[in-house]
Design an enzyme around this catalytic site. Structure first.
Site, mmCIF file in Angstrom:
data_model
loop_
_atom_site.group_PDB
_atom_site.id
_atom_site.type_symbol
_atom_site.label_atom_id
_atom_site.label_comp_id
_atom_site.label_asym_id
_atom_site.label_seq_id
_atom_site.Cartn_x
_atom_site.Cartn_y
_atom_site.Cartn_z
ATOM 1 C CE1 TYR A 135 -2.962 3.130 0.550
ATOM 2 C CE2 TYR A 135 -3.675 2.181 2.636
ATOM 3 C CZ TYR A 135 -3.770 3.165 1.684
ATOM 4 O OH TYR A 135 -4.681 4.189 1.830
ATOM 5 C CE LYS A 163 -5.768 2.289 -1.626
ATOM 6 N NZ LYS A 163 -6.400 2.520 -0.305
ATOM 7 C CB ILE A 206 -8.636 0.012 -2.684
ATOM 8 C CG1 ILE A 206 -8.208 -1.453 -2.871
ATOM 9 C CG2 ILE A 206 -9.133 0.248 -1.265
ATOM 10 C CD1 ILE A 206 -7.086 -1.910 -1.963
#
Length: 297
Positions: A135, A163, A206
């Site tokens: 992330y 992500k 996301i």
């Protein structure tokens, strides 16, 4: 292994007036989002206020989401901490509760070198059996996952994707270019780039806005996969007016306020991140009314 794809909302954490977790409403939000067609749920991400929940609260929230989801979609658990040891503990907790995927944010506050980040993620991936998603959100953490580092980490067993919330389309493109042909998925953490992520070969996003407009956000992915590029682009473009409201405050606060305005008793974000100016509140109301008339949901 869980396939990383589609629209995954970082589900908000509903709270009562005393800032305790509103468990019945959390269950309601789980079902609302799944019924709208989302492809996964991500408890205590940035929009879920994971930065301000205690470890016991995170464990309770994750337990509720996993129980209520009941296997209908994968559950991504935000389990990154500043230290490697703490991150491993949180990842193992999430794995033991039945999470399908671990989203591990970079450490924050202290600056880390690429080699330190590499060793950190390798240790985490080795400590668990379920997939780990990197992330990258440097504006919040002060640490960035460079494309070269992501390429190295994509070779590590159990690290299944990244992500990217850097806001840089070029950065996300480099992630895709450097991992092409590997069993590795790049997800957009910027809601405005989901369509472009898919065009470039990514897996989706996301998406915080999916808490507000789960049907519309899901349509970006579903229409794209059906070959309806124009329809997917229209769905992507339709969230612009709401995204423009982010200038009025913390995006997490804007999203939670909007969900409350839709009629769901999700409460406010925890103090001190709970204020929006009267001008901002009016702008959000106006956009919600306009989008409701346009059929967005």
């Amino acid at each position: 292994m869980t396939v990383l794809k589609g629209i995954i909302p970082p589900i908000i954490t509903p709270m009562n007036e005393d800032e305790s977790i509103n468990e019945p409403e959390l269950r309601r939000q789980v079902n609302r989002l799944i019924e709208a067609g989302v492809h996964g749920l991500f408890p205590f991400g940035t929009n879920g206020e994971g930065y301000i929940l205690t470890e016991k609260e995170k464990e309770r929230v994750l337990s509720i989401v996993i129980q209520e989801t009941d296997g209908r979609v994968p559950v991504y658990a935000g389990s990154g901490c500043i230290g490697t040891k703490d991150t491993i503990r949180m990842c193992r907790m999430a794995e033991s509760l039945g999470a399908d995927v671990l989203s591990v944010i970079t450490p924050w506050f202290a600056k880390a070198s690429d080699e330190e980040l590499y060793e950190h993620y390798c240790a985490v991936a080795k400590a668990v059996k379920i997939p780990v998603v990197l992330y990258n959100i440097p504006a919040r953490t002060g640490n960035s996952l460079s494309p070269a580092l992501v390429e190295r980490l994509s070779e590590v067993d159990n690290i299944a994707g990244a992500k990217d919330s850097s806001g840089s389309f070029d950065n996300m493109l480099q992630y895709l270019e450097r991992t092409r042909g590997k069993d590795f998925t790049v997800l957009s953490g910027n809601d405005s780039l989901i369509y472009w992520n898919l065009l470039a070969g990514g897996g989706g996003g996301i998406a915080g806005c999916a808490n507000v407009y789960p049907g519309t956000m899901t349509a970006i992915y579903e229409r794209f996969m059906q070959g309806d590029l124009e329809g997917a682009r229209e769905a992507q473009d339709s969230i612009r007016s709401f995204r423009d409201c982010f200038k009025y405050g913390n995006p997490n606060t804007i999203v939670k306020t909007a969900v409350a305005m839709l009629g769901y008793p999700v409460g406010k974000c925890r103090a001190p991140f709970d204020r929006i100016s009267p001008e901002g509140l009016e702008a959000i109301r106006r956009v919600i009314d306009e989008n409701r008339e346009a059929g967005m949901e």
